[in-house]
Design a protein around this motif. Structure first.
Motif, PDB file in Angstrom:
ATOM      1  N   HIS A 257     -55.987  91.834  71.368  1.00 57.69           N
ATOM      2  CA  HIS A 257     -57.023  90.794  70.758  1.00 57.69           C
ATOM      3  C   HIS A 257     -57.132  89.521  71.702  1.00 57.69           C
ATOM      4  N   ASN A 258     -56.249  89.143  71.940  1.00 54.07           N
ATOM      5  CA  ASN A 258     -55.958  87.683  72.684  1.00 54.07           C
ATOM      6  C   ASN A 258     -56.557  88.042  74.165  1.00 54.07           C
ATOM      7  N   SER A 259     -56.004  89.131  74.589  1.00 55.31           N
ATOM      8  CA  SER A 259     -56.555  89.366  76.148  1.00 55.31           C
ATOM      9  C   SER A 259     -57.956  89.447  75.937  1.00 55.31           C
ATOM     10  N   ASN A 260     -58.673  89.789  74.934  1.00 56.59           N
ATOM     11  CA  ASN A 260     -60.158  90.254  74.928  1.00 56.59           C
ATOM     12  C   ASN A 260     -60.857  88.874  74.919  1.00 56.59           C
ATOM     13  N   TYR A 261     -60.383  87.824  74.325  1.00 49.42           N
ATOM     14  CA  TYR A 261     -60.731  86.327  74.338  1.00 49.42           C
ATOM     15  C   TYR A 261     -60.939  86.019  75.793  1.00 49.42           C
ATOM     16  N   TRP A 262     -59.649  86.212  76.553  1.00 44.14           N
ATOM     17  CA  TRP A 262     -59.663  85.558  77.921  1.00 44.14           C
ATOM     18  C   TRP A 262     -60.451  86.240  78.828  1.00 44.14           C
ATOM     19  N   LYS A 263     -60.891  87.602  78.488  1.00 41.56           N
ATOM     20  CA  LYS A 263     -61.705  88.461  79.359  1.00 41.56           C
ATOM     21  C   LYS A 263     -63.058  88.474  78.829  1.00 41.56           C
ATOM     22  N   GLY A 264     -63.402  87.508  78.025  1.00 40.66           N
ATOM     23  CA  GLY A 264     -64.791  87.363  77.411  1.00 40.66           C
ATOM     24  C   GLY A 264     -65.659  88.631  76.669  1.00 40.66           C
ATOM     25  N   VAL A 265     -64.607  89.221  76.095  1.00 41.47           N
ATOM     26  CA  VAL A 265     -65.055  90.336  74.930  1.00 41.47           C
ATOM     27  C   VAL A 265     -65.659  89.882  73.846  1.00 41.47           C
TER      28      VAL A 265
END
Length: 373
Positions: free
Chosen positions: A247-255
């Motif tokens: 979930h948080n990785s998707n924040y940083w990847k612009g998802v």
């Protein structure tokens, strides 16, 4: 691919350092839960019906909800979205909420990941922070969750506050490693305006936060995490292989993601919106079937700066080709600003990708700000 964040705006008591939106009164808890469900329906088109890969209950303290309330909200999401069968579904929890009975009840829900706010294993530190749990509840709560069959667990620690000597910091890290959790988040204590900690420091009732102490303890954290086999995939986050927070990785990847609840934020690549940080106003709006949100259309400059801010914090780094895809001609301009950090070794370049060096991680926010358009 998209995510859903649900903000649960209740806490048993106010941590002295926290500036997130919450209420210590649960008087309108039932109404809030019903309104969250209504907002899920009203917001169902924000993500253009993209499959939901992650769901995250944050707050506040989501673990104050009972299992039936959590299942009700998850069922509502399922009725309004297509949720992937292997979706990561995270519940933030405080140790004092995770009784054996509560954990067993949560086992019957779709929750498959816990984020447990330990912060410290020392009672005097927890009292200084005004945390609701006691020191002996910290590792006991993790073991209960593990005994119930949950394997995907992350725990939180805080460093860089006056009571935390280097010796105590070493002990906190050692005890966390002994719990054998596959993911650890560690945050430097920051003094936010309008918090109890800020007031205490202003009145000289508490010593100020020491930046050099924070830097030293962060450096030691990075060393020990590497020794233990954790990947430092974002400034504050360390995970064993295969256990990064999706979930948080998707924040940083612009998802794209949609935020549900008072103060929650949403992003779909074209707009950013944020809900009112007021429970009463949130309820009033939902009673009228209105979204309690302000909306901002993102300009190319907004999107560039957002990408710089989030990407440079991660192990995947800032890709100049991605920057060019947002707006042509921007890569040479950014490289010009980045040159000072490449020269002093704070940034490293591998092809089109810029990443922070170990030393550069101490200055991540400064570096990002200097490269903004």
């Amino acid at each position: 691919m998209a995510g859903i964040y649900i903000h649960i705006p209740f806490c048993k008591q106010a941590c002295h350092y926290c500036d997130f939106h919450f209420s210590t009164s649960q008087k309108y808890r039932t109404e809030i839960v019903q309104s969250l469900a209504k907002e899920i329906g009203l917001q169902k088109d924000y993500l253009s019906r993209a499959p939901i890969e992650t769901i995250y209950f944050g707050g506040g303290t989501p673990s104050v909800l009972d299992a039936d309330e959590i299942s009700f909200l998850l069922d509502t999401i399922g009725h309004n979205h297509s949720v992937s069968k292997d979706a990561e579904i995270t519940l933030e929890a405080n140790p004092d909420d995770l009784s054996r009975e509560k954990v067993q009840a949560l086992r019957q829900t779709a929750i498959n990941r816990f984020s447990i706010g330990i912060q410290s294993f020392f009672g005097e530190d927890l009292a200084w922070m005004n945390r609701a749990h006691r020191a002996n509840e910290a590792d006991a709560s993790v073991k209960r969750v593990q005994d119930a069959g949950f394997e995907n667990i992350t725990t939180d620690l805080i460093y860089g506050y006056p009571l935390l000597s280097d010796a105590k910091w070493e002990q906190n890290m050692s005890r966390m490693f002994e719990l054998e959790v596959p993911h650890i988040s560690a945050y430097s204590m920051t003094v936010e305006p309008r918090t109890a900690l800020a007031a205490q420091i202003k009145k000289k009732q508490s010593p100020p936060v020491n930046d050099s102490q924070s830097a030293q303890q962060f450096t030691r954290l990075m060393e020990r995490m590497q020794q233990q086999g954790f990947e430092h995939y974002e400034i504050s986050n360390f995970g064993k292989s295969g256990h990064h927070s999706r979930h948080n990785s998707n924040y940083w990847k612009g998802v794209p993601y949609v935020g549900i609840g008072p103060s929650a934020h949403s992003y779909n690549g074209e707009t950013r919106q944020w809900n009112v940080a007021n429970n009463a106003r949130y309820l009033t709006a939902l009673e009228k079937n209105e979204l309690p949100a302000e909306v901002e259309d993102l300009t190319p400059e907004n999107r560039l700066n957002e990408y710089i801010m989030t990407s440079v914090r991660t192990m995947w780094g800032l890709d100049l080709d991605k920057l060019e895809s947002i707006q042509s001609g921007t890569a040479p301009l950014l490289l010009k600003e980045a040159q000072q950090f490449l020269n002093n070794g704070w940034l490293l370049q591998n092809g089109s990708v810029l990443t922070l060096s170990q030393q550069g991680k101490l200055y991540a926010d400064h570096i990002a700000a200097e490269m903004f358009f």
